[in-house]
Design an enzyme around this catalytic site. Sequence first.
Site, mmCIF file in Angstrom:
data_model
loop_
_atom_site.group_PDB
_atom_site.id
_atom_site.type_symbol
_atom_site.label_atom_id
_atom_site.label_comp_id
_atom_site.label_asym_id
_atom_site.label_seq_id
_atom_site.Cartn_x
_atom_site.Cartn_y
_atom_site.Cartn_z
ATOM 1 N N ASP A 3 20.350 31.236 76.538
ATOM 2 C CA ASP A 3 20.876 30.030 77.164
ATOM 3 C C ASP A 3 19.759 28.981 77.130
ATOM 4 O O ASP A 3 18.625 29.253 76.726
ATOM 5 C CB ASP A 3 21.398 30.299 78.573
ATOM 6 C CG ASP A 3 22.418 29.229 79.007
ATOM 7 O OD1 ASP A 3 22.477 28.165 78.355
ATOM 8 O OD2 ASP A 3 23.143 29.444 79.979
HETATM 9 C C1 NOJ Z 1 23.641 25.807 79.643
HETATM 10 C C2 NOJ Z 1 24.890 26.560 80.023
HETATM 11 O O1 NOJ Z 1 24.588 27.586 80.934
HETATM 12 C C3 NOJ Z 1 25.602 27.144 78.832
HETATM 13 O O2 NOJ Z 1 26.802 27.725 79.258
HETATM 14 C C4 NOJ Z 1 25.821 26.101 77.786
HETATM 15 O O3 NOJ Z 1 26.535 26.636 76.707
HETATM 16 C C5 NOJ Z 1 24.470 25.570 77.337
HETATM 17 N N1 NOJ Z 1 23.797 24.977 78.465
HETATM 18 C C6 NOJ Z 1 24.592 24.564 76.221
HETATM 19 O O4 NOJ Z 1 25.149 23.393 76.675
#
Ligand code: NOJ
Length: 757
Positions: A289
């Site tokens: 993430d």
């Molecule tokens: C953080 C989020 O937790 C995740 O779900 C998301 O896909 C990414 N950012 C990218 O935007």
Amino acid sequence: MKHILGVLIMMTLGLTACTNNGGGDSEEDRFVEDLLGKMTLEEKIGQMNQRTGQWEMTGPAPKTDGSQQLLDDLKQGRVGSMLNVVGAEATRKAQQLVVENSRLGIPLIFGYDVVHGHQTMFPIPLGEAASWDPELARLSASVAAKEAAANGLQWTFAPMVDVGRDARWGRVMEGAGEDTYLGSAFAIARVQGFQGDDLSNENTIAACAKHFAGYAFSESGRDYNAVEIGGESLHNVVIPPFKAASDAGVATFMNSFNTIDGLPATASSYLQRTLLKGQWEFDGFVVSDWNSIGEMIQHGVAADLKEAALRAIKGGSDMDMEADAYLSHLKELVESGEVDERYVDDAVRRILRIKYRLGLFDDPYKYCNEDREKNSLLTAENKEAARKVASESMVLLKNENNILPINKDIKSIAVVGPLADDKDSPLGNWRAKAISNSAVSLLEGVTTACGNDIKVNYAKGCDLVTGERTFSNILTFNSDDRSGFKEAVKAAKKSDVVLLAIGEDAYQSGEGRSQTDITLSGLQVELFDEIYKVNKNIVVVLMTGRPVVIPELAEKAAAILETWHAGSEAGNAMADVLFGKVNPSGKLPMTFPRSVGQIPIYYNYKNTGRPSGNEMDNLWSRYTDSPNTPQYPFGYGLSYTSFTYSNLNLDKTEIQPGGDVKVSVTVTNTGDVKGKEIVQLYIRDEVAAYARPVKELKGFNKIELDAGESKEVTFTLGKDELGYFHPNGTYVIEKGSFKVMVGSNSAETIETSFVIK
Ligand code: NOJ
């Protein structure tokens, strides 16, 4: 000794999961191995690096602000993927930089959060799950994929398959609610909807099951918080939807920000190597993430970014989103021997494999077709699909004296409330490329439905939010401006029925939107009370991104329709339901508590040693100031007709472990109109080695019945339904007696039982 042996076995398993090259000799395997063989270590690491476009953020600002640096990295093959670059033209430009300048010209893969529609918005995923109709999720995901692919993308960071039991956590809007079985069905449908059966088809995109794992169990519902979860819940509640997504062929996984019992998921070789890549034989790749590799420093498990990179690669994270950890440190880690290059090869092999399946090596620009793009977004056909899914997602929570559907003979209707003419909130959070203020508002939908026959009296009443509303702003709520109350009361007074649109702003839920209080914000309940003084025929049209606490409304409103954030066609779909064109059939995918203090509250809890008890008894497992029961239970939702359940039968009362039981039940539409019912099957394993929940959903079936019609509905309970995971992850079917319960929600069932001998 035993311990050392265990460690050795784990290491071997880890390495097997790491070195597995698919073992095949397909064209794909040969292509990937051949390319891998030509790559330098730097080029391999480049494939494992994902960068955000500089012009759109879905996380804290990136470390590398200089676009020159990014351009250089792209040209030198130091970037394997980008996120937040959207549009046929923008992705073509970035792709050109890589393909035309880097030594091997390996195309980028472009990812984006396409969560519930791309430009045509469907209901938020939690709402869509309230349809209990995975086919609708498949439809919405396929429409989203088609639009996203036409808009330059080939990878979505969805579906989020986290099972969530805490409505304070703002991200429950992105999932399918509190149940593992329902969540698994939606996980499969969404993966298949995005990916179709051929990733190389230009209308499909790669999906991503996230967040692996445990993220929704963040302590006290606060986003990114630590997760403390025992093996029994991890294996029985959290993991199954991920396994289902993996079995459905999901191309990628995303790990999660949180620690689980102290270990960041990003570094968990048990999750990512032993389970996912080992036991489940997942052959796609895992993306971290946003900076979750770097955040291991804050977690206190890595002294610096280098150690974070080491732990992440060993843990099985293949692609680094925005931490810059692999690009900065992986080379030296390999050269010093701290990281076996086979880990790198394995990660790169996985990434190349997905690029190959998407057809990017055949044509890196196949998703960059400006002509296709022009004709593919927000089409009439897509909006029609969104309207259908939205109307099937709405849940009728209360309907006193059958005030709904609205009688077409009424003369006037008041449409009131801060969300009544809001054309933006219905789009929900995580709205990808939705156009701001492009949703059909409730007022618009109702005005169209009323035509010249019913007079519509609109008044806003009050604002919900003060100040600027954006994805990255923390909202503030109106708590003192009552200047619009008078007009709202006037509109209500002169109308036969009041539609009161209240709930949550779109940006009140989603990432970073945890709340300690999930009652309705600002002056909304006060507005309800003022209107109630002059007109008792209040239909509350709730728009929320999570279950909310609404005791006053539950008591006093004539009707409550939960519409979630319903998407582009929200107002039309609401009107369809309010006027009876569509008979509501949605059922709650998540419990509505009576108070925040009951959270986490969910239907499949485990019994205590002192269950329920008399209200007056002391020293039983209950609150002294509230019933244990929720406001509205999981699976609950009304219809404009009524259903009865009878003739619950089993084909056997005794089976052997591994055997099947067939369950049949008769469902009758006892009302006056046609309607859909979601027939729910629950079991209870009454005596087991580890305490089992009082109820577990193990089947559901959405049927449609004419007035007066009966249907027999059948289910099969077999080895997949009758066992459970022991805390160590072993699946076991145990002997003993099982209760079988069938009904229209988790709290109203008829029951019978059988025994596994
Ligand atoms: C953080 C989020 O937790 C995740 O779900 C998301 O896909 C990414 N950012 C990218 O935007």
